[in-house]
Design a protein around this motif. Structure first.
Motif, PDB file in Angstrom:
ATOM      1  N   ASN A  58       7.542 -14.964 -14.906  1.00 18.38           N
ATOM      2  CA  ASN A  58       8.029 -16.182 -15.572  1.00 18.38           C
ATOM      3  C   ASN A  58       9.342 -15.939 -16.300  1.00 18.38           C
ATOM      4  OD1 ASN A  58       6.869 -14.452 -17.387  1.00 18.38           O
ATOM      5  ND2 ASN A  58       6.012 -16.063 -18.692  1.00 18.38           N
ATOM      6  N   TYR A  59      10.221 -15.158 -15.698  1.00 19.69           N
ATOM      7  CA  TYR A  59      11.418 -14.746 -16.429  1.00 19.69           C
ATOM      8  C   TYR A  59      12.313 -15.929 -16.815  1.00 19.69           C
ATOM      9  CZ  TYR A  59      14.667 -15.152 -12.440  1.00 19.69           C
ATOM     10  OH  TYR A  59      15.447 -15.628 -11.429  1.00 19.69           O
ATOM     11  N   ARG A  81      16.888  -7.099 -18.918  1.00 20.25           N
ATOM     12  CA  ARG A  81      17.006  -6.643 -20.312  1.00 20.25           C
ATOM     13  C   ARG A  81      16.656  -7.759 -21.283  1.00 20.25           C
ATOM     14  NH1 ARG A  81      19.793  -7.011 -24.668  1.00 20.25           N
ATOM     15  NH2 ARG A  81      21.166  -8.611 -23.771  1.00 20.25           N
ATOM     16  N   ARG A  82      17.190  -8.934 -21.030  1.00 22.32           N
ATOM     17  CA  ARG A  82      16.930 -10.063 -21.921  1.00 22.32           C
ATOM     18  C   ARG A  82      15.454 -10.466 -21.896  1.00 22.32           C
ATOM     19  NH1 ARG A  82      22.318 -13.866 -20.614  1.00 22.32           N
ATOM     20  NH2 ARG A  82      23.842 -12.213 -21.101  1.00 22.32           N
ATOM     21  N   TYR A  83      14.838 -10.375 -20.745  1.00 26.12           N
ATOM     22  CA  TYR A  83      13.415 -10.696 -20.610  1.00 26.12           C
ATOM     23  C   TYR A  83      12.584  -9.785 -21.518  1.00 26.12           C
ATOM     24  CZ  TYR A  83       8.752 -10.965 -18.511  1.00 26.12           C
ATOM     25  OH  TYR A  83       7.387 -11.100 -18.305  1.00 26.12           O
ATOM     26  N   PHE A  84      12.785  -8.484 -21.397  1.00 29.02           N
ATOM     27  CA  PHE A  84      11.967  -7.559 -22.180  1.00 29.02           C
ATOM     28  C   PHE A  84      12.330  -7.599 -23.662  1.00 29.02           C
ATOM     29  CE2 PHE A  84      11.137  -5.603 -17.977  1.00 29.02           C
ATOM     30  CZ  PHE A  84       9.750  -5.625 -18.051  1.00 29.02           C
ATOM     31  N   TYR A  85      13.576  -7.937 -23.994  1.00 29.51           N
ATOM     32  CA  TYR A  85      13.958  -8.128 -25.388  1.00 29.51           C
ATOM     33  C   TYR A  85      13.146  -9.261 -25.998  1.00 29.51           C
ATOM     34  CZ  TYR A  85      16.741  -9.269 -29.501  1.00 29.51           C
ATOM     35  OH  TYR A  85      17.143  -9.544 -30.788  1.00 29.51           O
ATOM     36  N   THR A 119      11.873  -7.711 -10.726  1.00 30.17           N
ATOM     37  CA  THR A 119      10.924  -6.652 -11.058  1.00 30.17           C
ATOM     38  C   THR A 119      11.642  -5.542 -11.814  1.00 30.17           C
ATOM     39  OG1 THR A 119      11.293  -5.442  -8.981  1.00 30.17           O
ATOM     40  CG2 THR A 119       9.530  -7.092  -8.990  1.00 30.17           C
ATOM     41  N   THR A 120      10.896  -4.838 -12.633  1.00 32.29           N
ATOM     42  CA  THR A 120      11.386  -3.593 -13.212  1.00 32.29           C
ATOM     43  C   THR A 120      10.698  -2.460 -12.478  1.00 32.29           C
ATOM     44  OG1 THR A 120      11.803  -2.366 -15.259  1.00 32.29           O
ATOM     45  CG2 THR A 120       9.635  -3.403 -15.050  1.00 32.29           C
ATOM     46  N   THR A 121      11.393  -1.369 -12.275  1.00 36.86           N
ATOM     47  CA  THR A 121      10.851  -0.283 -11.462  1.00 36.86           C
ATOM     48  C   THR A 121       9.538   0.223 -12.016  1.00 36.86           C
ATOM     49  OG1 THR A 121      13.162   0.385 -11.120  1.00 36.86           O
ATOM     50  CG2 THR A 121      11.451   1.828 -10.229  1.00 36.86           C
ATOM     51  N   PHE A 122       9.471   0.411 -13.331  1.00 38.42           N
ATOM     52  CA  PHE A 122       8.253   0.934 -13.943  1.00 38.42           C
ATOM     53  C   PHE A 122       7.954   0.234 -15.265  1.00 38.42           C
ATOM     54  CE2 PHE A 122      10.068   4.736 -11.724  1.00 38.42           C
ATOM     55  CZ  PHE A 122       9.082   4.866 -10.754  1.00 38.42           C
ATOM     56  N   GLU A 180       3.912  -0.275 -24.598  1.00 34.01           N
ATOM     57  CA  GLU A 180       4.541  -0.282 -23.281  1.00 34.01           C
ATOM     58  C   GLU A 180       6.048  -0.145 -23.403  1.00 34.01           C
ATOM     59  OE1 GLU A 180       1.542  -2.913 -20.494  1.00 34.01           O
ATOM     60  OE2 GLU A 180       3.092  -3.975 -21.631  1.00 34.01           O
ATOM     61  N   VAL A 181       6.617   0.556 -22.434  1.00 35.51           N
ATOM     62  CA  VAL A 181       8.064   0.600 -22.274  1.00 35.51           C
ATOM     63  C   VAL A 181       8.367   0.272 -20.821  1.00 35.51           C
ATOM     64  CG1 VAL A 181       8.366   2.320 -24.098  1.00 35.51           C
ATOM     65  CG2 VAL A 181       8.133   3.072 -21.729  1.00 35.51           C
ATOM     66  N   ALA A 182       9.525  -0.312 -20.596  1.00 37.20           N
ATOM     67  CA  ALA A 182       9.944  -0.661 -19.245  1.00 37.20           C
ATOM     68  C   ALA A 182      11.175   0.141 -18.869  1.00 37.20           C
ATOM     69  CB  ALA A 182      10.237  -2.165 -19.142  1.00 37.20           C
ATOM     70  N   ARG A 183      11.209   0.624 -17.634  1.00 35.92           N
ATOM     71  CA  ARG A 183      12.348   1.377 -17.145  1.00 35.92           C
ATOM     72  C   ARG A 183      12.751   0.861 -15.761  1.00 35.92           C
ATOM     73  NH1 ARG A 183      12.436   2.202 -21.651  1.00 35.92           N
ATOM     74  NH2 ARG A 183      12.396   4.185 -22.830  1.00 35.92           N
ATOM     75  N   SER A 184      14.023   0.550 -15.613  1.00 37.24           N
ATOM     76  CA  SER A 184      14.574   0.186 -14.309  1.00 37.24           C
ATOM     77  C   SER A 184      15.410   1.355 -13.815  1.00 37.24           C
ATOM     78  CB  SER A 184      15.440  -1.073 -14.411  1.00 37.24           C
ATOM     79  OG  SER A 184      14.637  -2.200 -14.736  1.00 37.24           O
ATOM     80  N   VAL A 185      15.148   1.806 -12.609  1.00 41.75           N
ATOM     81  CA  VAL A 185      15.785   3.002 -12.064  1.00 41.75           C
ATOM     82  C   VAL A 185      16.718   2.597 -10.923  1.00 41.75           C
ATOM     83  CG1 VAL A 185      15.364   5.235 -10.970  1.00 41.75           C
ATOM     84  CG2 VAL A 185      13.760   4.367 -12.687  1.00 41.75           C
TER      85      VAL A 185
END
Length: 281
Positions: free
Chosen positions: A84-85, A152-156, A112-115, A128-133
């Motif tokens: 729902n970004y 970035r804005r989504y997870f912020y 999607t974010t990688t992890f 939780e933390v999110a990482r995009s590779v």
């Protein structure tokens, strides 16, 4: 060539449980077979839980290995969807959202974010933390930069720490060392060794490795010879000891079997599992 993305395909993914579940039941939103032939893709059984992780590139695989070796990490959800970004981020005047829609159907892609990584903090609480590779050279593309800015804005907005990781931030030697030992963790399931076999042989191996000036290779070869094992068996058990952290070695240096066994540290049982990687980048 990627097939058309549309509402029907999204519903099929949702029915398949993609991007849903926890631990063993989680399924990545994107999977290897979605793209036909991918020469650098990997399917790896995670140490964290009994399931297969789908990784689409070398850089994803190498970062994944780093998370496997970190005991503060409880699970890794690969290719986690931001379903729902648009609702979370809202209208963006500086980014044309239309770029992220299928050209044929006009249906919006799922970012999607990688992890998405579940971590146990020092206080015992989880977060939780999110990482995009992504490979660093890909960041020269404007569309890629804008996609990551939306993520970035989504997870912020969600209050989740997010960071972009490139190949420049991944310690290659450490990742390759972990890759080398990774398959040896569950020997009871992947070999003919029984639990008693593993206990007996590793016991002998640990005794010989302790403060021994002989090379690691020489010691493992001698164990094979003394116990009449198939060549390479004791080396496999050495990998098992490293994977289960019953012994430690400097993982930031390439593991050299010709070096003295003094480079190895026998870990007392109560101290095993202390090695961690930094995820706070």
């Amino acid at each position: 060539m990627r097939n058309e993305w549309n509402a029907e395909k999204l519903q099929r993914y949702i029915k398949e449980g993609r991007g849903q579940g926890e631990y063993e039941s989680y399924k990545g939103f994107t999977q290897i077979h979605d793209f036909g032939s991918l020469g650098r893709s990997s399917r790896i059984r995670t140490w964290k839980c009994n399931r297969i992780v789908h990784l689409l590139s070398d850089i994803e695989t190498r970062y994944f290995y780093l998370t496997e070796f970190d005991d503060s990490i409880l699970q890794v959800k690969e290719h986690f969807p931001l379903m729902n970004y648009e609702d979370v981020v809202g209208e963006q005047e500086d980014i044309d959202i239309r770029k992220f829609k299928d050209k044929q159907s006009g249906f919006p892609y799922i970012l999607t974010t990688t992890f998405l990584i579940t971590v146990r903090g020092k206080d015992g609480n989880t977060f939780e933390v999110a990482r995009s590779v992504k490979a660093s050279h890909e960041l020269e593309k404007r569309a890629v930069i804008e996609r990551f800015e939306l993520i970035r804005r989504y997870f912020y907005k969600k209050g989740v720490d997010w960071a972009l990781v490139t190949n420049k931030e991944i310690p290659l030697i450490k990742a390759k060392n972990i890759e080398w030992i990774h398959p040896a963790k569950f020997l009871e399931e992947t070999t003919d060794f029984t639990k008693d076999d593993i206990s007996y042989i590793t016991g002998i191996l640990l005794e010989l490795l302790y403060k021994n000036k002989r090379s690691i290779r020489d010691i493992t070869n001698s164990v094979d010879s003394q116990l009449n094992l198939e060549a390479g068996s004791a080396l496999l058990l050495l990998k098992h000891l490293l994977a289960t952290k019953q012994i430690k070695i400097d993982m930031d240096k390439k593991i050299d079997l010709n070096q003295s066994a003094e480079a190895l540290e026998i870990v007392p049982q109560e101290r095993q599992g202390e090695i961690k990687i930094a995820i706070d980048r």
